[in-house]
Each structure stands twice: as structure tokens, then as C-alpha cells.
Design an enzyme around this catalytic site. Sequence first.
Site, mmCIF file in Angstrom:
data_model
loop_
_atom_site.group_PDB
_atom_site.id
_atom_site.type_symbol
_atom_site.label_atom_id
_atom_site.label_comp_id
_atom_site.label_asym_id
_atom_site.label_seq_id
_atom_site.Cartn_x
_atom_site.Cartn_y
_atom_site.Cartn_z
ATOM 1 C CE1 TYR A 130 -27.756 12.241 -56.454
ATOM 2 C CE2 TYR A 130 -29.077 11.310 -58.210
ATOM 3 C CZ TYR A 130 -27.879 11.409 -57.553
ATOM 4 O OH TYR A 130 -26.801 10.682 -57.983
ATOM 5 C CE1 TYR A 146 -24.728 12.647 -60.727
ATOM 6 C CE2 TYR A 146 -22.670 11.601 -61.343
ATOM 7 C CZ TYR A 146 -23.992 11.511 -60.986
ATOM 8 O OH TYR A 146 -24.584 10.270 -60.892
#
Lengths: 392, 150
Positions: free
Chosen positions: A301, A345
Site C-alpha cells: 500500500y 488508487y
Amino acid sequence: VTNDWGFAHDLDNVSGQVAICGVGEADHTKASGRTATEIAGQAVERALADAGLEPTDVDGLMHVPMLKDRFDAAAFREHFGTTHEMWESDRGGGMVWAGTAPYEAAKALQEGKAHCIVNSFAVAWATQRGSMVGGPGQSHAEELSKQNLEVPFGWFPQPVYFATIARRHMHQYGTTQEQLGAVAVTLRRHANLTPAAIMRDRPLSLEQYLSSPAIVDPFRKEDCCLISDGGAAYIMTTPERARDLRAPVVEVAGVGLGNSVTGTHWSQQGAFTSTPQVFAAPGAFAMAGLTPSDVDVFTCYDPFTIVTLMQLEDSGFCQKGEGGAYAASGAVPFNTHGGLLSHAYVLGIAHVVEVVRQLRGEASNQVAGAEIGTYGGYTGPQASTLILRRAR
Amino acid sequence: VDVRPAFPLPDVTWEPARGFWEAAERGSLSIPRCDGCGRLTWYPRERCRRCESTGFTWTAMSGRGSLFSWAVVIHPFLKQFADAVPFVPALVALEEDPAVRIVTRIVECEPEALRFDLPLDVVFRPLEFTDVDGSVMAPMFRPRPREGER
């Protein structure tokens, strides 16, 4: 700095007890006008097709605890026109939960609550951007300690927090602007090799990065993640059942979960330049009987360039502070699809899909012979480690 | 973002931080001290993380600290920041307990002159935002003059 700033969760051993048997990505785009529910539905359709399963084969659904647009049982039934009952859990979705959903799924499989479980996550934050509804800053602006003690000083939103963290990391460890830029350039190159990546047609050189203006110094725009419409889904079942399905079997080898006691109040975190991956990773590697040196491909992430370096360090791939040099060394390929910076994203769910494809040998930017892959999830207060392996 | 009309001005009536903003209005930097273990507790909490005590006393600080880290905001991430950019939000470690980091702004110093651990003194300046009525006096920090300087 001592380790009293966080803790590891004590997880049961689920190694080898759950497999990912189907993966699917929705179209990742800039503003598309679609809803998150529509996007999630597309991702789930594609995951079912990948697995060779029908909608009625799915008897478990996992989705995210914190967003309103979740692909829950009602949304599933409406999308696929079914009426069947499903076990549901809100301990899934993206971010840290993209890494821990398989743990919860393993429990549900063991307890007979479900046999075939879909975890999905989608956002329409690019579409919603103009109305300032949703988006990464909203929950932070609404949290009252931050609203009253951080935002008034302009320490908001996330690019400002992480620029401040990056500057401290540069001071503590000698991390350079060039090393941050090298992460952005590497991820863009990966995205250029990945047809599904939003930035597939937009090359980026280190010279371009360095000559671009700072938006929140030391960050340029290219240090920061995209804002996207998109999503992904993956399907979990037992390894035994997975062997009867079409795709090569990828099973869970280890899961770990760690917390920072200061939560989203990064300003007060004892180890300011660390993530709770420090607490998550050791348990996951112990469960798997592996070490970071066994990992062939790593996704993490990565909302900002600095976070990739922190995750490499905190996962144990290199010593604390050596992330910049380690990333540049190419010792472990990371975010091979382009990550949050250049792929989409979609908050980590596509990172898990990418690991599965790498271990099947089906990735667009394939790491030759990848057998062990790891996802590092991160949500600020929490981090997770998910270790996957190609079943023999 | 669905918040108060005065956003991003602080809500000085929000009980957990009321003592902070009331002190700032008087020109003082005040932080809750736990009545149980005597440690400074930041951010305000209902229960001390260390000793579980629920009693806190707002305590005046010296206003001396050091620069822990900072950013230079050039792009206004909120439209209300439009007239403020460029500005320097920062974390300042307090002399009384460096583990307490105040989120603040650095003023009266060029960003290029900043360095880690720079000694700082609190000053009180009004927070004002583009197209937002009103202002709130807030603790900000500036470099401490060296010995011999004013």
C-alpha cells in the site's frame, strides 16, 4: 525508539487453509460517472469468470467496514439477479483489510459459514472529487481531534502528513529526493508495462520528476497517489476446492496484523518514520515459515513514495533507514503493476490481485518464476502482511 | 467535506480542546497533564493511555520547543488555504516532554533557514482563512533569537 508505540495481533495459524481461486479488476479510470457499486459489480463479474464460477456459487461476501458504498449481499443479488442467502463480513475490502480478509475467510471456511467467499472493494473518488464527497481527506477532516488541532494549522490532508514524515526520514537516514523520485519512476515504468494501469501511456523520467515543482515540499505531484475510479475483487475457498477450479492454485501462507496505538494521529506516533508493518510482518513470516529473503514479488500500500521505502524497511526486507538504497538495488520487485502511484488508487485490493497473477505467471509485468509473493497493507492505525505462495 | 461553516477554523467550544484554545486567547500554551501519572497527554483523551486515570489539569507550558519536522505547503489542498500558501505546518517537540509534538505553523522564518531541532519559541497569531469569517488566536512558533540578540 522502543516498540511501545504499537502491538501485533495474536492470530491463529491459517497457513495453507485458504486459497485465492479467482481475481478480477474493474476498469480503472479517471472520473467515469459510475458508482462504486457498479464498479465493484464489474470486478466481481470478472473474478467469477476468472474462477469459472457462477454467481450462485458464492455464499460469502466480504466488504469494507468504513465506506458507505460497499458491495454487500443486497448489491450482489441486485447486480446478478439472484435471491440466495450469503454469509457477510465487514472485515474485508481494501487497505489493511485486503491483507487480512483471507484470515477471516479461513475462519468462516473452517466453521462452515461459507464455502466460496468474495472480497471486493471499489471507489468512485475521481467522479466524486468535484463535490468533495468521499475521497481520502474526508474522514480525516471529520475526525474531531484532527479537525480542531491539525487542520487549522494546515497540517492536512495526507500529502502534508507524509511530506512531513518524508522530511524526517531524510534527516534520520539520509534518504534523498532522488531516492523518492526513483520509486515514482520505477512504478511508472511498471504501469507503462501494464495495460490496465491508468498511467500506462505516460512515461516519467527521473529528470522530469526532479524538475517538476513541489506541491508540498519535499513532495512533487508524482510522489502522491492517483485519485481514481476503480476496484477489484478476489474469491477465496479451501485449497482442496481450488484444485478443482480452472486457475493455478495460490494459497495463503501467512497473515499478520499490527497496530499503532496513536491511530491516525501520526503527529504523536512514537516511531514517526515507521509503519505498524513492524508489528504485522514478523508474525506473518513466522506463520508461513518464510523470511523476507524468500519473497519473489512484493506489493505494498503505497499512497506516497516514502511509504514504499518505509514498508520495505518495516516488512524486514532491509534495515530501517536503508529503504532508498534497497529499492534502487532491485533486490525485490515491488508494485509490479504500478501501485497506487501509477496503476490506480483502489486502496490495495488490486495489489493482492497483482500478487496472485504474478504467482500464476499471468502478470503483465511478470517476475520470472515467482513462487512467493507478499502484500503489505496499511491504513495508518494498522498494517497487515499477507504472504501468498503458488501451491505445488 | 461535511463540516462546520467556519471550517477550517477550530471549534473552540469543542470540550476536549477547549482549554487549549482558551489559553491561546490569553497568550499561553496549555497542555493537559494527567492527574494520575503526572505525564503530559496529547492529544486530549478521556482516559490516560498509561495509567487509565480520567482526570487531567490544563497546564501552562514554557512555550519552548524544537523543530521535529515540517512541510512547505505550496499547493492549497483546501480552497480556504488559497491566501495562506506558501506556509509551513510543522511538528514542534515541547521542552517539557519532547514526545508531545504540537501541530503548529512556523512563522517569521524563511523555509530555507529551517533545520531539524531548531530551538523555537511560541508566539500567538490569528488563524484566518479565505472566504471564512472570523479568526482564532493560535500558538505558532518562530526561531528563538540567539544569545545576545534581541
